[in-house]
Motif scaffolding. Structure first.
Motif, PDB file in Angstrom:
ATOM      1  N   MET A  62       0.823  -1.204   0.000  1.00 28.71           N
ATOM      2  CA  MET A  62       0.000   0.000   0.000  1.00 28.71           C
ATOM      3  C   MET A  62       0.857   1.254   0.000  1.00 28.71           C
ATOM      4  N   GLY A  63       1.943   1.256   0.763  1.00 26.56           N
ATOM      5  CA  GLY A  63       2.827   2.416   0.780  1.00 26.56           C
ATOM      6  C   GLY A  63       3.450   2.676  -0.580  1.00 26.56           C
ATOM      7  N   VAL A  64       3.989   1.623  -1.187  1.00 24.33           N
ATOM      8  CA  VAL A  64       4.645   1.773  -2.485  1.00 24.33           C
ATOM      9  C   VAL A  64       3.629   2.096  -3.582  1.00 24.33           C
ATOM     10  N   ALA A  65       2.511   1.376  -3.611  1.00 20.95           N
ATOM     11  CA  ALA A  65       1.502   1.625  -4.643  1.00 20.95           C
ATOM     12  C   ALA A  65       0.894   3.021  -4.488  1.00 20.95           C
ATOM     13  N   GLY A  66       0.758   3.485  -3.269  1.00 17.41           N
ATOM     14  CA  GLY A  66       0.255   4.838  -3.053  1.00 17.41           C
ATOM     15  C   GLY A  66       1.214   5.891  -3.579  1.00 17.41           C
ATOM     16  N   ILE A  67       2.495   5.691  -3.324  1.00 17.54           N
ATOM     17  CA  ILE A  67       3.495   6.639  -3.827  1.00 17.54           C
ATOM     18  C   ILE A  67       3.547   6.611  -5.354  1.00 17.54           C
ATOM     19  N   VAL A  68       3.531   5.424  -5.941  1.00 14.79           N
ATOM     20  CA  VAL A  68       3.533   5.311  -7.405  1.00 14.79           C
ATOM     21  C   VAL A  68       2.255   5.940  -7.983  1.00 14.79           C
ATOM     22  N   GLY A  69       1.111   5.705  -7.339  1.00 19.33           N
ATOM     23  CA  GLY A  69      -0.136   6.315  -7.799  1.00 19.33           C
ATOM     24  C   GLY A  69      -0.079   7.833  -7.744  1.00 19.33           C
ATOM     25  N   ALA A  70       0.506   8.367  -6.666  1.00 16.73           N
ATOM     26  CA  ALA A  70       0.641   9.822  -6.556  1.00 16.73           C
ATOM     27  C   ALA A  70       1.565  10.361  -7.649  1.00 16.73           C
ATOM     28  N   LEU A  71       2.646   9.650  -7.938  1.00 13.46           N
ATOM     29  CA  LEU A  71       3.555  10.076  -9.020  1.00 13.46           C
ATOM     30  C   LEU A  71       2.865   9.998 -10.379  1.00 13.46           C
TER      31      LEU A  71
END
Length: 168
Positions: A62-71
């Motif tokens: 969730m942390g990584v996918a959230g950051i990638v989604g924000a990017l």
């Protein structure tokens, strides 16, 4: 509960609760230990270790996918031609709108993922709900990034499973 017996049929020692609790069977029975000898019971080992590991991995995802989604959202907001549309799709938004959706949901998913890693009480329920939104978001985003959307949907389903099965 019956008292253990020796091969001749007589009792092996005093019953539970007396001063002579030296029989190993009495200690386990009086402690309420019902797990099999192999340690694969429903206690804090065995199956729940998988769920706890899955929960930690779900928090990382969730942390990584959230950051990638924000990017992805920032990229879509900055340049309207970053993603090309593949075919016609019923659920279509302007790419800038998708950028804001990805940015907002990405930040919220990342915060919930870090809350799961910190073992916060609110994070597990929020994580299940946000992972469900994440799955719907990437289903609707399929024409713009089909391979990544399928991967993101699979990650969201795993996160929902891991958070729903962990009993801690």
């Amino acid at each position: 509960m019956t008292q253990p017996t020796d091969p001749q049929g007589g009792p092996t020692g005093p019953g539970p609760g007396t001063t002579g609790d030296t029989h190993p069977g009495w200690a386990a029975a009086s402690a309420g230990n019902t797990a099999p000898a192999g340690g694969k019971g429903s206690g804090s080992d065995g199956g729940s270790a998988w769920a706890a590991g899955g929960t930690m991995f779900a928090g990382v995802l969730m942390g990584v996918a959230g950051i990638v989604g924000a990017l992805q959202g920032i990229a879509a907001i900055a340049e309207d031609d970053v993603y090309t549309r593949i075919g016609d799709y019923v659920f279509s938004f302007d790419l800038t709108t998708w950028g804001w959706i990805h940015l907002f949901l990405g930040i919220v998913v990342a915060v919930a993922g870090f809350g799961i890693l910190k073992n916060q009480d609110w994070a597990r329920g929020a994580g299940i709900g946000l992972a469900a939104l994440f799955v719907v978001e990437y289903f609707l985003f399929l024409p713009y990034a089909p391979v990544w959307s399928v991967i993101a949907i699979a990650m969201g389903v795993f996160v929902i499973w891991a958070l729903a099965t962990d009993k801690s």
